[in-house]
Design a protein around this motif. Structure first.
Motif, PDB file in Angstrom:
ATOM      1  N   CYS A  56      29.393  29.897  40.884  1.00 28.19           N
ATOM      2  CA  CYS A  56      30.229  29.096  39.990  1.00 28.19           C
ATOM      3  C   CYS A  56      31.191  29.940  39.150  1.00 28.19           C
ATOM      4  O   CYS A  56      31.990  29.397  38.412  1.00 28.19           O
ATOM      5  N   ASP A  57      31.109  31.251  39.254  1.00 26.31           N
ATOM      6  CA  ASP A  57      32.025  32.082  38.478  1.00 26.31           C
ATOM      7  C   ASP A  57      32.459  33.293  39.314  1.00 26.31           C
ATOM      8  O   ASP A  57      31.773  33.705  40.247  1.00 26.31           O
ATOM      9  N   PRO A  58      33.629  33.849  38.989  1.00 28.65           N
ATOM     10  CA  PRO A  58      34.141  34.997  39.750  1.00 28.65           C
ATOM     11  C   PRO A  58      33.218  36.219  39.693  1.00 28.65           C
ATOM     12  O   PRO A  58      33.144  36.978  40.651  1.00 28.65           O
ATOM     13  N   GLU A  59      32.490  36.389  38.600  1.00 30.05           N
ATOM     14  CA  GLU A  59      31.581  37.536  38.480  1.00 30.05           C
ATOM     15  C   GLU A  59      30.492  37.483  39.557  1.00 30.05           C
ATOM     16  O   GLU A  59      30.137  38.509  40.142  1.00 30.05           O
ATOM     17  N   SER A  60      29.964  36.300  39.805  1.00 30.35           N
ATOM     18  CA  SER A  60      28.923  36.138  40.834  1.00 30.35           C
ATOM     19  C   SER A  60      29.478  36.425  42.224  1.00 30.35           C
ATOM     20  O   SER A  60      28.819  37.048  43.050  1.00 30.35           O
ATOM     21  N   ARG A  61      30.690  35.974  42.472  1.00 25.36           N
ATOM     22  CA  ARG A  61      31.325  36.244  43.773  1.00 25.36           C
ATOM     23  C   ARG A  61      31.557  37.749  43.939  1.00 25.36           C
ATOM     24  O   ARG A  61      31.367  38.297  45.014  1.00 25.36           O
ATOM     25  N   LEU A  62      31.990  38.385  42.857  1.00 29.47           N
ATOM     26  CA  LEU A  62      32.220  39.830  42.900  1.00 29.47           C
ATOM     27  C   LEU A  62      30.913  40.564  43.195  1.00 29.47           C
ATOM     28  O   LEU A  62      30.890  41.507  43.988  1.00 29.47           O
ATOM     29  N   LEU A  80      39.460  40.093  43.686  1.00 26.90           N
ATOM     30  CA  LEU A  80      38.373  39.409  42.985  1.00 26.90           C
ATOM     31  C   LEU A  80      38.097  40.061  41.639  1.00 26.90           C
ATOM     32  O   LEU A  80      37.840  39.364  40.647  1.00 26.90           O
ATOM     33  N   LYS A  81      38.190  41.377  41.578  1.00 25.20           N
ATOM     34  CA  LYS A  81      37.947  42.095  40.321  1.00 25.20           C
ATOM     35  C   LYS A  81      39.019  41.729  39.280  1.00 25.20           C
ATOM     36  O   LYS A  81      38.710  41.548  38.119  1.00 25.20           O
ATOM     37  N   GLU A  82      40.270  41.609  39.728  1.00 24.15           N
ATOM     38  CA  GLU A  82      41.350  41.206  38.834  1.00 24.15           C
ATOM     39  C   GLU A  82      41.106  39.796  38.293  1.00 24.15           C
ATOM     40  O   GLU A  82      41.352  39.506  37.133  1.00 24.15           O
ATOM     41  N   LYS A  83      40.602  38.926  39.144  1.00 27.39           N
ATOM     42  CA  LYS A  83      40.286  37.556  38.755  1.00 27.39           C
ATOM     43  C   LYS A  83      39.198  37.553  37.669  1.00 27.39           C
ATOM     44  O   LYS A  83      39.254  36.781  36.725  1.00 27.39           O
ATOM     45  N   VAL A  84      38.224  38.434  37.823  1.00 26.10           N
ATOM     46  CA  VAL A  84      37.131  38.537  36.848  1.00 26.10           C
ATOM     47  C   VAL A  84      37.646  39.057  35.512  1.00 26.10           C
ATOM     48  O   VAL A  84      37.238  38.587  34.454  1.00 26.10           O
ATOM     49  N   GLN A  85      38.578  40.002  35.549  1.00 27.66           N
ATOM     50  CA  GLN A  85      39.073  40.616  34.320  1.00 27.66           C
ATOM     51  C   GLN A  85      40.029  39.726  33.531  1.00 27.66           C
ATOM     52  O   GLN A  85      40.314  40.017  32.383  1.00 27.66           O
ATOM     53  N   LYS A  86      40.520  38.645  34.136  1.00 31.74           N
ATOM     54  CA  LYS A  86      41.446  37.737  33.431  1.00 31.74           C
ATOM     55  C   LYS A  86      40.727  36.874  32.439  1.00 31.74           C
ATOM     56  O   LYS A  86      39.655  36.532  32.435  1.00 31.74           O
TER      57      LYS A  86
END
Length: 181
Positions: free
Chosen positions: A105-111, A175-181
């Protein structure tokens, strides 16, 4: 029920595209059952077309506590379809979806999932890229200095593995950029 097979190749970072493909096939009346031949042959059974959402997880350590792992997803309405080599395929009827639900449910989990994939797959790619392919290229040059079929094969493999390596890095960075936003 009639079985249907289809060749399809997805790179290990293409899990979203693979899930979309399986959902599309389900909407056409082909229910995914398993993969074979190195994961490139998808097996389906024919049925009534219906809207299903597929999600793919990669978590080999979770399979050590398989019952708890699967129960978490089951409690949220996800059905386990297939599991092999750390990958688990889940599906859920679109009608039961509360919103754009995903198992991550969140970009961190996908990363984190992508990190797990990279750390298990990348050593194999690096061994081929840095050791096996260069040795193949060097040893296949004949005494006249001409390239043989083995050299050509080695160069093709080198290019293919470089493309894979770059693709993994780009997906990870995105994906990392998505998490950092």
């Amino acid at each position: 029920m009639k079985e249907f097979k289809e060749y399809q190749y997805f790179f290990f970072t293409d899990y979203e595209e693979e899930a979309e493909y399986l959902s599309y096939m389900n909407s056409k009346g082909y229910y995914f059952t398993y993969r074979s031949f190195g994961g490139m042959i998808y097996h389906f059974i024919e049925g009534t077309p219906c809207e299903m959402v597929y999600q793919i997880d990669y978590n080999p350590k979770a399979l050590k506590r398989k019952d708890d792992y699967l129960q978490i997803y089951s409690d949220c309405g996800w059905e386990k379809v297939y599991s092999k080599k750390g990958y688990t395929y889940f599906r859920k009827p679109l009608a039961l979806m509360k919103s754009e639900e995903e198992i991550y449910c969140d970009p961190e989990s996908r990363l984190e999932m992508l990190r797990r994939i990279i750390w298990t797959r990348m050593p194999i790619i690096l061994i081929f890229l840095l050791i096996v392919i260069p040795i193949n290229i060097i040893t296949s040059v004949n005494s006249d200095g001409l390239f043989s079929t083995g050299t050509f094969t080695g160069i093709v493999l080198l290019i293919a593995y470089l493309i894979m390596f770059i693709k993994v890095i780009l997906k990870y960075k995105k994906l990392k950029e998505k998490v950092q936003k």
